[in-house]
Scaffold this motif. Sequence first.
Motif, PDB file in Angstrom:
ATOM      1  N   ALA A 189       0.848  -1.198   0.000  1.00 55.31           N
ATOM      2  CA  ALA A 189       0.000   0.000   0.000  1.00 55.31           C
ATOM      3  C   ALA A 189       0.885   1.250   0.000  1.00 55.31           C
ATOM      4  CB  ALA A 189      -0.914  -0.001   1.217  1.00 55.31           C
ATOM      5  N   GLN A 190       0.347   2.324  -0.542  1.00 47.62           N
ATOM      6  CA  GLN A 190       1.143   3.553  -0.634  1.00 47.62           C
ATOM      7  C   GLN A 190       0.380   4.747  -0.076  1.00 47.62           C
ATOM      8  OE1 GLN A 190       2.240   5.650  -4.500  1.00 47.62           O
ATOM      9  NE2 GLN A 190       4.273   4.937  -3.881  1.00 47.62           N
ATOM     10  N   PHE A 191       1.092   5.551   0.695  1.00 49.43           N
ATOM     11  CA  PHE A 191       0.553   6.788   1.262  1.00 49.43           C
ATOM     12  C   PHE A 191       1.271   7.959   0.610  1.00 49.43           C
ATOM     13  CE2 PHE A 191       0.932   9.946   4.899  1.00 49.43           C
ATOM     14  CZ  PHE A 191      -0.331  10.476   4.719  1.00 49.43           C
ATOM     15  N   VAL A 192       0.477   8.890   0.079  1.00 45.73           N
ATOM     16  CA  VAL A 192       1.041  10.095  -0.531  1.00 45.73           C
ATOM     17  C   VAL A 192       0.514  11.291   0.254  1.00 45.73           C
ATOM     18  CG1 VAL A 192       1.272  11.473  -2.635  1.00 45.73           C
ATOM     19  CG2 VAL A 192       1.027   8.970  -2.788  1.00 45.73           C
ATOM     20  N   GLN A 193       1.421  12.114   0.735  1.00 47.24           N
ATOM     21  CA  GLN A 193       1.026  13.273   1.538  1.00 47.24           C
ATOM     22  C   GLN A 193       1.716  14.509   0.984  1.00 47.24           C
ATOM     23  OE1 GLN A 193      -1.044  13.744   4.033  1.00 47.24           O
ATOM     24  NE2 GLN A 193      -0.372  15.730   4.815  1.00 47.24           N
ATOM     25  N   SER A 194       0.945  15.551   0.733  1.00 46.96           N
ATOM     26  CA  SER A 194       1.594  16.790   0.300  1.00 46.96           C
ATOM     27  C   SER A 194       2.123  17.529   1.523  1.00 46.96           C
ATOM     28  CB  SER A 194       0.627  17.653  -0.506  1.00 46.96           C
ATOM     29  OG  SER A 194      -0.459  18.017   0.295  1.00 46.96           O
ATOM     30  N   LEU A 195       3.251  18.187   1.325  1.00 42.62           N
ATOM     31  CA  LEU A 195       3.916  18.946   2.393  1.00 42.62           C
ATOM     32  C   LEU A 195       4.456  20.225   1.756  1.00 42.62           C
ATOM     33  CD1 LEU A 195       6.116  16.144   4.054  1.00 42.62           C
ATOM     34  CD2 LEU A 195       4.126  17.243   5.095  1.00 42.62           C
ATOM     35  N   PRO A 196       4.436  21.338   2.479  1.00 39.81           N
ATOM     36  CA  PRO A 196       5.062  22.552   1.926  1.00 39.81           C
ATOM     37  C   PRO A 196       6.522  22.245   1.559  1.00 39.81           C
ATOM     38  CG  PRO A 196       3.769  23.078   3.868  1.00 39.81           C
ATOM     39  CD  PRO A 196       3.825  21.575   3.788  1.00 39.81           C
ATOM     40  N   PRO A 197       6.969  22.684   0.368  1.00 41.95           N
ATOM     41  CA  PRO A 197       8.248  22.206  -0.164  1.00 41.95           C
ATOM     42  C   PRO A 197       9.475  22.515   0.691  1.00 41.95           C
ATOM     43  CG  PRO A 197       7.256  23.893  -1.583  1.00 41.95           C
ATOM     44  CD  PRO A 197       6.224  23.513  -0.585  1.00 41.95           C
ATOM     45  N   ASP A 198       9.436  23.620   1.434  1.00 38.61           N
ATOM     46  CA  ASP A 198      10.650  23.997   2.179  1.00 38.61           C
ATOM     47  C   ASP A 198      10.588  23.580   3.645  1.00 38.61           C
ATOM     48  OD1 ASP A 198       8.563  25.751   2.600  1.00 38.61           O
ATOM     49  OD2 ASP A 198       9.890  27.431   3.081  1.00 38.61           O
TER      50      ASP A 198
END
Length: 289
Positions: A189-198
């Motif tokens: 299974a895969q979890f994708v989470q967006s995060l502020p780039p810096d």
Amino acid sequence: MDIHSATRSVQRVVTGMPTSDGAGVKLTRVIGQELLPDLDPFLLLDEFGTDKPEDYIAGFPDHPHRGFETVTYMLEGRMRHRDNHGNEGVLVPGSVQWMTAGRGLVHSEMPEQQQGRMRGFQLWLNLPAREKMTAPRYQEFGPERIPSATPAAGVTVKVIAGRVGDVAGPIQQPATDPTYLDLSIRPGAQFVQSLPPDYAGFLYVFEGAARVGTEPGAKAVQAHELAVLGEGDEIRITGVSAGADGGTARAILVAGRPLREAVARYGPFVMNTREELQQAFADFQSGRF
Ligand code: MN
């Protein structure tokens, strides 16, 4: 691939150092040791996990803090905290205590059990200069108040701080805008989470194993390893079949806005200058916490 998006890679993998703190509690220091002195805004990460009472029973008797926040996340066991401002409570399994020490308090953290397993994490999170002398504050939530998200098949996320899809964690901390997630990821299974780039970020695997990044450049992270994340606007974590039971990967994913300020730290005091550190000692010794 969209040229405007970048998946975070693993910059380096760090293994914690066995140590003891308080009155002799055995723990593993992952951030705040020689290999990883800090990861701005994170100052320290301890993992504790033992079923031997002699490893935890002495606890952490009265000690001060000033200038930062301590975040205790219990997986198993019960811990009583009590401070010199009249605050007291028991942390139960699955609960979080986000304590803003601010200008200072003296507290104890003692096991509320004579036997059984004690397991969890303590993270230290820095405060910006303008908030180091703020009034002490607690954000404390039992397990029933920490929401879960299921962003993909085989992925369960307890959202302590930050947001996963529509699910927001209960912690408020605008200065460092933290994300703190407890992940369970089935093999494959895969979890994708967006995060502020810096933002600074790390993944600490505490059971099983995971791969971080996009193949073929993804990197394996084993249990009790911390992956320091490179820059990018998302992270991809894939569960890996590991160990005899081929079990679920368990990990904490933590990220936050770096402060980029000078750090003067000594033990439980974290300020910006030497003079402020000396003032912290003087204030503590004269009972002004
Ligand atoms: Mn403490």
